[in-house]
Write a protein that holds these residues in place. Structure first.
Motif, PDB file in Angstrom:
ATOM      1  N   THR A  49       1.564   0.335  -2.572  1.00 39.28           N
ATOM      2  CA  THR A  49       1.327   1.187  -1.408  1.00 39.28           C
ATOM      3  C   THR A  49       1.197   0.365  -0.128  1.00 39.28           C
ATOM      4  N   GLU A  50       0.422  -0.710  -0.234  1.00 39.33           N
ATOM      5  CA  GLU A  50       0.153  -1.492   0.956  1.00 39.33           C
ATOM      6  C   GLU A  50       1.411  -2.063   1.584  1.00 39.33           C
ATOM      7  N   TYR A  58       1.900  -1.617  11.516  1.00 44.37           N
ATOM      8  CA  TYR A  58       2.016  -0.167  11.458  1.00 44.37           C
ATOM      9  C   TYR A  58       3.294   0.264  10.739  1.00 44.37           C
ATOM     10  N   HIS A  64       5.343   4.317   9.735  1.00 44.33           N
ATOM     11  CA  HIS A  64       5.331   5.744  10.032  1.00 44.33           C
ATOM     12  C   HIS A  64       6.064   6.494   8.937  1.00 44.33           C
ATOM     13  N   ASP A  65       5.382   7.506   8.408  1.00 47.24           N
ATOM     14  CA  ASP A  65       6.017   8.388   7.433  1.00 47.24           C
ATOM     15  C   ASP A  65       6.290   9.703   8.152  1.00 47.24           C
ATOM     16  N   ARG A  83       5.723  13.117   6.193  1.00 48.15           N
ATOM     17  CA  ARG A  83       4.341  13.534   5.978  1.00 48.15           C
ATOM     18  C   ARG A  83       3.529  13.519   7.274  1.00 48.15           C
ATOM     19  N   LEU A 143       2.461  10.961   8.987  1.00 45.96           N
ATOM     20  CA  LEU A 143       1.367   9.996   8.895  1.00 45.96           C
ATOM     21  C   LEU A 143       1.773   8.649   9.463  1.00 45.96           C
ATOM     22  N   TYR A 178       0.619   4.578   9.166  1.00 46.60           N
ATOM     23  CA  TYR A 178      -0.125   3.667   8.306  1.00 46.60           C
ATOM     24  C   TYR A 178      -0.520   2.434   9.111  1.00 46.60           C
ATOM     25  N   ASP A 179      -1.686   1.959   8.825  1.00 46.33           N
ATOM     26  CA  ASP A 179      -2.222   0.794   9.535  1.00 46.33           C
ATOM     27  C   ASP A 179      -2.725  -0.207   8.501  1.00 46.33           C
ATOM     28  N   MET A 222      -4.507  -0.571   3.150  1.00 49.16           N
ATOM     29  CA  MET A 222      -3.900   0.167   4.247  1.00 49.16           C
ATOM     30  C   MET A 222      -4.681   1.451   4.569  1.00 49.16           C
ATOM     31  N   GLN A 223      -4.765   1.758   5.837  1.00 46.54           N
ATOM     32  CA  GLN A 223      -5.426   2.976   6.290  1.00 46.54           C
ATOM     33  C   GLN A 223      -4.375   3.999   6.706  1.00 46.54           C
ATOM     34  N   THR A 224      -4.711   5.249   6.559  1.00 52.09           N
ATOM     35  CA  THR A 224      -3.814   6.317   6.983  1.00 52.09           C
ATOM     36  C   THR A 224      -4.343   6.933   8.280  1.00 52.09           C
TER      37      THR A 224
END
Lengths: 208, 260
Positions: free
Chosen positions: B117-118, B187, B189-190, B193, B195, B197-198, B249-251
């Motif tokens: 994921t990260e 960063y 970008h999805d 969704r 969202l 990501y950071d 990772m943060q959303t």
């Protein structure tokens, strides 16, 4: 600051591939794979004779010293006759590998010598041979590929097995070496086609 | 370790040591870079220029943070990172980077890098990466599968950056470092969704050495997406060693940020 053309960059890539030592390619092109297979058979032969002599009750150290001296003495000619030296400079990795296995042979020889000096049967600490092999393969894993850790673990298991089954310890040791060396040789030999097919492989087209 | 005021700390972090890290920065037109970025991620613009850095480094001992370094794996990685900003709706800008391309020379790391994921916003490809040094001279060679990340650069280490003038376009070395180097968020970008990501990093201090670029070929800035006219080298620095920590990772909600 000069921008260079792709054609020049491609020449650098070819040189880097050569200098960096495509170890897989060298194993195939310099016939190390065949050397390993022959050595795997050789060590099984020597260990089988050793075990047979032990089963017969042979206790004279000189008999074993002579047998293993012949074994070690045959290694350089085997390499000399089979090996096909590739062009280019020997890489640092190759030097490490030579160092690892020369060190292993010397240390393994000292196992028998120290037993004799201590007044023990010549193969009293024979499982140490497997421990030395495990150590050598773990170093190989660090300088070449982590997969060699599998062989390192295998020889640790062999050391335990040799300690438990002392009456068959050289069969265990020889079979393990044979399996490792022959499997390695066959595996790398199997990569030959891929190596030859590589259009930009720095080692493609070398004598095999 | 420096930076990171984030309260978010997840159980699993990844650690490594960057060894022999090269940061080769190119200037490009902001509109050209914007075309490569997701709509919610904006190019950093300074005097009509935006920046993309090629980061080449030996990742030593990459492993989950709880493990010692010797249990980690070591490999070379090359990242093309754009200097970007997130723009909050209140006008506040958040600095960071966006990974345009990422290659490694380790198939295992590429495999997991593509799946974890990260790292899912990294575009990993496995390439042959080599870094040679002799005295003050450095040679970097990167040969990628699709040829799009091919790179050859001959450089010379001139010594500590503070002893040399800043790269053109920067008022001081500190200004250059603050703009191109001191970036602690990556960063992604999805769009589907909605969202953002950071991925936040912590790292040790970078002691920069100034490099002189002697000869170079970078397919990314010679063939595509840029060419010799649209992307030009502006800054080259070298860091001998630096510890890195990737925090989980943060959303972020994309609607909190301005999109183009």
């Amino acid at each position: 600051m000069e921008p260079i053309a792709r054609s020049d960059a491609e020449r650098v890539f070819a040189l880097v591939a050569e200098l960096g030592g495509d170890l897989r390619g060298r194993i195939v092109s310099e016939r190390w794979w065949l050397i390993w297979i022959v050595m795997g058979i050789q060590i099984l032969f020597t260990t089988s004779i050793t075990q047979w002599l032990l089963w017969r009750g042979e206790a004279r150290s000189l008999v074993f010293v002579a047998l293993w001296a012949v074994h070690v003495a045959l290694i350089p000619p085997i390499i000399f006759f089979i090996h096909r030296r590739g062009g280019g400079q020997r890489t640092a990795t190759e030097l490490y590998i030579w160092w690892i296995w020369t060190g292993f042979i010397l240390c393994a020889s000292f196992v028998a010598i120290f037993n004799q000096i201590a007044g023990l049967p010549i193969f009293f600490t024979a499982p140490m041979l497997a421990l030395l092999a495990a150590s050598a393969f773990s170093t190989m894993a660090m300088v070449t590929h982590r997969f060699f850790l599998v062989y390192s673990a295998l020889f640790l298991a062999v050391m335990v097995a040799m300690t438990i089954a002392r009456t068959a310890q050289f069969i265990l040791y020889g079979v393990s070496w044979m399996v490792v060396l022959v499997s390695m040789g066959m595996y790398f030999r199997a990569t030959l086609a891929a190596s030859r097919a590589a259009p930009e492989g720095a080692l493609a087209g070398r004598r095999l | 370790m420096s930076l990171s005021t984030s309260p978010h700390r997840l159980p699993l972090t990844m650690k490594t040591v960057f060894q022999d890290l090269l940061l080769l920065t190119y200037a490009v037109a902001p509109e050209d870079l914007a075309a490569l970025l997701p709509t919610c991620i904006h190019p950093y613009v300074r005097d009509g220029r935006s920046y993309i850095s090629i980061v080449v480094g030996n990742m030593r001992g990459m492993r989950p943070g709880i493990l010692p370094e010797f249990l980690g794996t070591s490999y070379y990685q090359i990242v093309y990172r754009a200097v970007v900003r997130l723009r909050r709706c209140d006008g506040h800008e958040v600095p960071g980077v966006f990974f345009l391309r990422s290659d490694s020379n380790d198939p295992v790391m590429s495999y997991f890098g593509n799946r974890l994921t990260e790292f899912r916003f990294h575009y990993f490809q496995t390439g042959a990466i080599a870094l040679f040094s002799r005295g003050a001279d450095l040679l970097v060679s990167v040969q990628t599968k699709d040829k799009g990340g091919d790179l050859v650069a001959c450089l010379r280490d001139l010594g500590p950056a503070e002893q040399h003038p800043p790269a053109r376009g920067f008022s001081s070395v500190a200004d250059e470092k603050g703009t191109l180097v001191q970036l602690f968020h990556a960063y992604a970008h999805d769009a589907e969704r909605g969202l953002l990501y950071d991925l936040e990093i912590e790292r040790g201090e970078w002691h920069l050495h100034r490099l002189a670029l002697r000869e170079h070929f970078a397919a990314y800035f010679t063939e595509a997406p840029f060419n010799l006219m649209s992307g030009w080298p502006v800054s080259q620095v070298y860091i001998r060693e630096c510890s890195y920590v990737w925090k989980p990772m943060q959303t972020l909600a994309a609607e909190e940020f301005m999109c183009r």
